[in-house]
Enzyme design. Structure first.
Site, PDB file in Angstrom:
ATOM      1  N   GLU A 147       0.713  -1.086  -0.118  1.00  0.00           N
ATOM      2  CA  GLU A 147      -0.062  -0.080   0.072  1.00  0.00           C
ATOM      3  C   GLU A 147       0.663   1.311  -0.002  1.00  0.00           C
ATOM      4  O   GLU A 147       0.619   2.244   0.807  1.00  0.00           O
ATOM      5  CB  GLU A 147      -0.828   0.121   1.233  1.00  0.00           C
ATOM      6  CG  GLU A 147      -1.758  -1.154   1.091  1.00  0.00           C
ATOM      7  CD  GLU A 147      -2.773  -1.308   2.518  1.00  0.00           C
ATOM      8  OE1 GLU A 147      -2.748  -0.480   3.395  1.00  0.00           O
ATOM      9  OE2 GLU A 147      -3.623  -2.240   2.625  1.00  0.00           O
ATOM     10  N   ASN A 183       2.253  -5.085  -3.311  1.00  0.00           N
ATOM     11  CA  ASN A 183       0.714  -5.452  -2.862  1.00  0.00           C
ATOM     12  C   ASN A 183      -0.092  -4.196  -2.638  1.00  0.00           C
ATOM     13  O   ASN A 183       0.497  -3.352  -1.911  1.00  0.00           O
ATOM     14  CB  ASN A 183       0.785  -6.383  -1.752  1.00  0.00           C
ATOM     15  CG  ASN A 183      -0.493  -7.206  -1.346  1.00  0.00           C
ATOM     16  OD1 ASN A 183      -1.071  -7.630  -2.154  1.00  0.00           O
ATOM     17  ND2 ASN A 183      -1.011  -7.091  -0.231  1.00  0.00           N
ATOM     18  N   HIS A 219     -10.075  -6.703  -1.871  1.00  0.00           N
ATOM     19  CA  HIS A 219     -11.401  -6.477  -0.921  1.00  0.00           C
ATOM     20  C   HIS A 219     -12.452  -5.607  -1.523  1.00  0.00           C
ATOM     21  O   HIS A 219     -12.306  -4.446  -1.703  1.00  0.00           O
ATOM     22  CB  HIS A 219     -10.829  -5.571   0.392  1.00  0.00           C
ATOM     23  CG  HIS A 219      -9.835  -6.304   1.003  1.00  0.00           C
ATOM     24  ND1 HIS A 219     -10.041  -7.160   1.868  1.00  0.00           N
ATOM     25  CD2 HIS A 219      -8.428  -6.026   1.421  1.00  0.00           C
ATOM     26  CE1 HIS A 219      -8.861  -7.620   2.354  1.00  0.00           C
ATOM     27  NE2 HIS A 219      -7.875  -6.906   1.995  1.00  0.00           N
ATOM     28  N   GLU A 248      -5.844 -10.974  -1.139  1.00  0.00           N
ATOM     29  CA  GLU A 248      -6.891 -10.914   0.122  1.00  0.00           C
ATOM     30  C   GLU A 248      -8.161 -10.806  -0.296  1.00  0.00           C
ATOM     31  O   GLU A 248      -8.810 -10.059   0.360  1.00  0.00           O
ATOM     32  CB  GLU A 248      -6.297  -9.436   0.727  1.00  0.00           C
ATOM     33  CG  GLU A 248      -4.809  -9.356   1.133  1.00  0.00           C
ATOM     34  CD  GLU A 248      -4.455  -8.088   1.820  1.00  0.00           C
ATOM     35  OE1 GLU A 248      -5.231  -7.375   2.202  1.00  0.00           O
ATOM     36  OE2 GLU A 248      -3.275  -7.902   1.866  1.00  0.00           O
ATOM     37  N   ASP A 250     -11.763 -10.714  -0.572  1.00  0.00           N
ATOM     38  CA  ASP A 250     -13.234 -11.079   0.241  1.00  0.00           C
ATOM     39  C   ASP A 250     -14.280 -10.278  -0.605  1.00  0.00           C
ATOM     40  O   ASP A 250     -14.065  -9.197  -1.104  1.00  0.00           O
ATOM     41  CB  ASP A 250     -13.178 -10.704   1.700  1.00  0.00           C
ATOM     42  CG  ASP A 250     -12.517  -9.690   2.359  1.00  0.00           C
ATOM     43  OD1 ASP A 250     -12.657  -8.649   1.373  1.00  0.00           O
ATOM     44  OD2 ASP A 250     -12.095  -9.724   3.327  1.00  0.00           O
TER      45      ASP A 250
END
Ligand code: XIL
Length: 333
Positions: A147, A183, A219, A248, A250
């Site tokens: 990030e 990432n 996400h 990641e 979801d």
């Protein structure tokens, strides 16, 4: 001829009826299917059994972040990661490391310290060499930097912003065989942030900075944005020669009525299916990992109030429509 005991017949019929676990489907096409894990929960039989049965990759959800793993300047806390790495070995699972350089979850001794840039560089170098070196040969891929870009594509100003390139070099020195990733979130489709990441990857490639791939957090919501746009982004990264890993995933659901409706869960399954189906189209898309795997333990309700039910198993470890959707997409040719 001996008679076949009817119970045996019943069991073998049941075994055949049992659908293949995700890790079996993923293994058939040599893609990794992973989950973020809280090592403390490995003590719980249903958690550990589901994880080992379904996944061929794990990643500690928090235990390798700077604060948790390096709480004092001269103290490292490796026990939870050691336990997870041992679990992974027992169950033939690959391990990803997350994360070495991030502006969050740093320890107080770093954030409240008054260090010169030279001292900070030395701190980060020692940290990376110690952590990556310890798990060399056991952690196959690292989110070296997490990030680092703002949404507009500019470099986020943090204590570590001056050391991004150097972090990759230090990690490579500590484990030359590890795959090194950048990432980020909200960089799945083509936008200002993913453009900036792409330019960085081009620049690193041209100058020989050790970078192997881009991690797309994913996400997402029930409206994850244009699939064509997501595919275009994955495609350009792959064509530049880098791996893509979904790190990641979801898919959070608004829980206005307390629990997800079956309609929402079907919509969610479609989103899971679409994302996995895009990834498996590209051989350079080498892993798909969800951020947890059971709704019993997900960061979503805490981080995005009023939403939840974001993962592929429900809180009772029963597979949801999303699970079936991932399995179906893993089977697409
Ligand atoms: C989250 C964890 O899931 C939470 O348990 C923790 O409190 C905060 O961090 N992007 C990342 C992850 O890269 O490390 C974050 O994990 C979720 C967003």
């Amino acid at each position: 001829m001996r008679e076949i005991p009817p119970l045996f017949l019943l069991f073998s019929m049941l075994a055949q009826a049992q659908p293949a676990a995700l890790r079996q489907l993923a293994g058939e096409r040599t893609i990794k299917i992973g989950a973020a894990v809280n090592p403390a929960l490995l003590q719980q039989a249903d958690y550990a059994e589901t994880l080992a049965r379904e996944f061929n990759q794990v990643e500690p959800e928090n235990s390798l972040k700077f604060g948790p793993v390096h709480p004092q300047q001269t103290t490292y806390h490796f026990d939870p990661v050691d336990a997870l790495v041992a679990f992974a070995k027992d169950h033939q699972m690959a391990v990803r490391g997350h994360t070495l350089v991030w502006h969050k979850q740093n320890p107080g001794w770093v954030t409240r310290g008054t260090f010169t840039p030279e001292q900070l560089a030395a701190i980060l170098q020692e940290h990376i060499q110690t952590v990556v070196g310890r798990y060399a040969g056991r952690i196959y891929a690292w989110d070296v930097v997490n990030e680092a870009f703002d949404d507009d594509g500019s470099l986020r100003k943090t204590i570590w912003s001056g050391f991004i390139e150097q972090a990759f070099r230090w990690a490579h020195e500590a484990d030359p065989k590890a795959l090194l990733f950048y990432n980020d979130y909200d960089a799945e489709v083509v936008n200002s942030k993913s453009d900036a990441i792409f330019r960085m990857a081009q620049d690193f490639k041209a100058r020989g900075v050790p970078l192997n791939g881009i991690g797309l957090q994913m996400h997402v919501t029930l409206d994850p944005g244009s699939l064509e746009n997501m595919e275009a982004n994955i495609k350009r990264i792959a064509e530049l020669g880098f791996e893509v890993q979904i790190t990641e995933l979801d898919v959070r659901v608004p829980l206005d009525s307390g629990a997800a409706t079956s309609e929402q869960l079907e919509k969610q399954a479609q989103v899971y299916h679409d994302i996995v189906a895009v990834c498996v189209k590209y051989p350079k898309c080498t892993a798909i990992q969800t951020w947890g795997f059971t709704d019993k333990y997900s960061w979503i309700p805490g981080a995005h109030r009023g939403t939840g039910a974001a993962l592929e198993f429900n809180a009772a470890y029963q597979p949801k429509p999303a699970y079936r959707a991932i399995a179906d997409a893993l089977k697409t040719r």
